[in-house]
Design an enzyme around this catalytic site. Sequence first.
Site, PDB file in Angstrom:
ATOM      1  N   LYS A   1     -18.083   1.369  -9.940  1.00  0.00           N
ATOM      2  CA  LYS A   1     -17.479   0.087 -10.066  1.00  0.00           C
ATOM      3  C   LYS A   1     -17.574  -0.297  -8.557  1.00  0.00           C
ATOM      4  O   LYS A   1     -17.891  -1.616  -8.258  1.00  0.00           O
ATOM      5  CB  LYS A   1     -15.993   0.226 -10.389  1.00  0.00           C
ATOM      6  CG  LYS A   1     -15.244  -1.196 -10.520  1.00  0.00           C
ATOM      7  CD  LYS A   1     -13.731  -0.981 -10.576  1.00  0.00           C
ATOM      8  CE  LYS A   1     -13.286  -0.745  -9.299  1.00  0.00           C
ATOM      9  NZ  LYS A   1     -11.760  -0.871  -9.072  1.00  0.00           N
TER      10      LYS A   1
ATOM     11  N   ASP B   1     -13.653  -3.162 -14.347  1.00  0.00           N
ATOM     12  CA  ASP B   1     -12.387  -2.628 -13.753  1.00  0.00           C
ATOM     13  C   ASP B   1     -11.469  -2.622 -14.926  1.00  0.00           C
ATOM     14  O   ASP B   1     -11.874  -2.948 -16.117  1.00  0.00           O
ATOM     15  CB  ASP B   1     -11.874  -3.483 -12.678  1.00  0.00           C
ATOM     16  CG  ASP B   1     -11.524  -5.019 -13.083  1.00  0.00           C
ATOM     17  OD1 ASP B   1     -11.763  -5.267 -14.251  1.00  0.00           O
ATOM     18  OD2 ASP B   1     -10.785  -5.525 -12.338  1.00  0.00           O
TER      19      ASP B   1
END
Length: 219
Positions: free
Chosen positions: A121, A139
């Site tokens: 991420k 996320d």
Amino acid sequence: MLSNKQTVLCIEEMAKMFPAAHCELIHKNTFELLVAVVLSAQCTDVLVNRVTASLFEKYHRPEDYLAVPLEELMDDIRSIGLYRNKAKNIQGLSAKILAEFNGEVPRTHAELESLPGVGRKTANVVLSVGFGIPAIAVDTHVERISKRLGICRWKDSVVEVEETLKRKLPKELWSDAHHYMIFFGRYHCKARNPECPTCPLLYLCREGKKQAKVRGFDG
């Protein structure tokens, strides 16, 4: 499951709702962005920005983070969750950037993930926001929205969610879609009490239709 066309339509609606969607982590360069994203793990952007306001006045380059004892850096970010590990990772990634990347934040996914504290991420955020390279960072908001709408399956892993979004959206939309979905999830389709009754995507949303039956509004 939503089709490619329906998925693009969803992103277009989110863009109408949040045309100014952007990365809310305040930074002046890619290295500051990297540090801010590492700090943001399991933490709100608001708190990170509060801490980095003074942190980025004190530390400007990787060398600066290595010039102080670890305990001092820990103290500087103490109000952030997991501050001990995050301080170690910031010093670790600073050392590696100096030793292996000539003091510059690397520009590839593999190189970014080789840095301490940097996962998929974080790498995607740095590539997208820092370097303008198309990427989708998944996320909690992006994952929740993708599963509620039916873009992907409930059981999909974070990597599977990312791959599904990349497959269903044109590449030139990836980075913007990431921001639209975050704002949509943060300010409209919230984890608790999502605003289903006023949602323009209710007619497409599998979770919204279910909530309409439970909560008694038109779906």
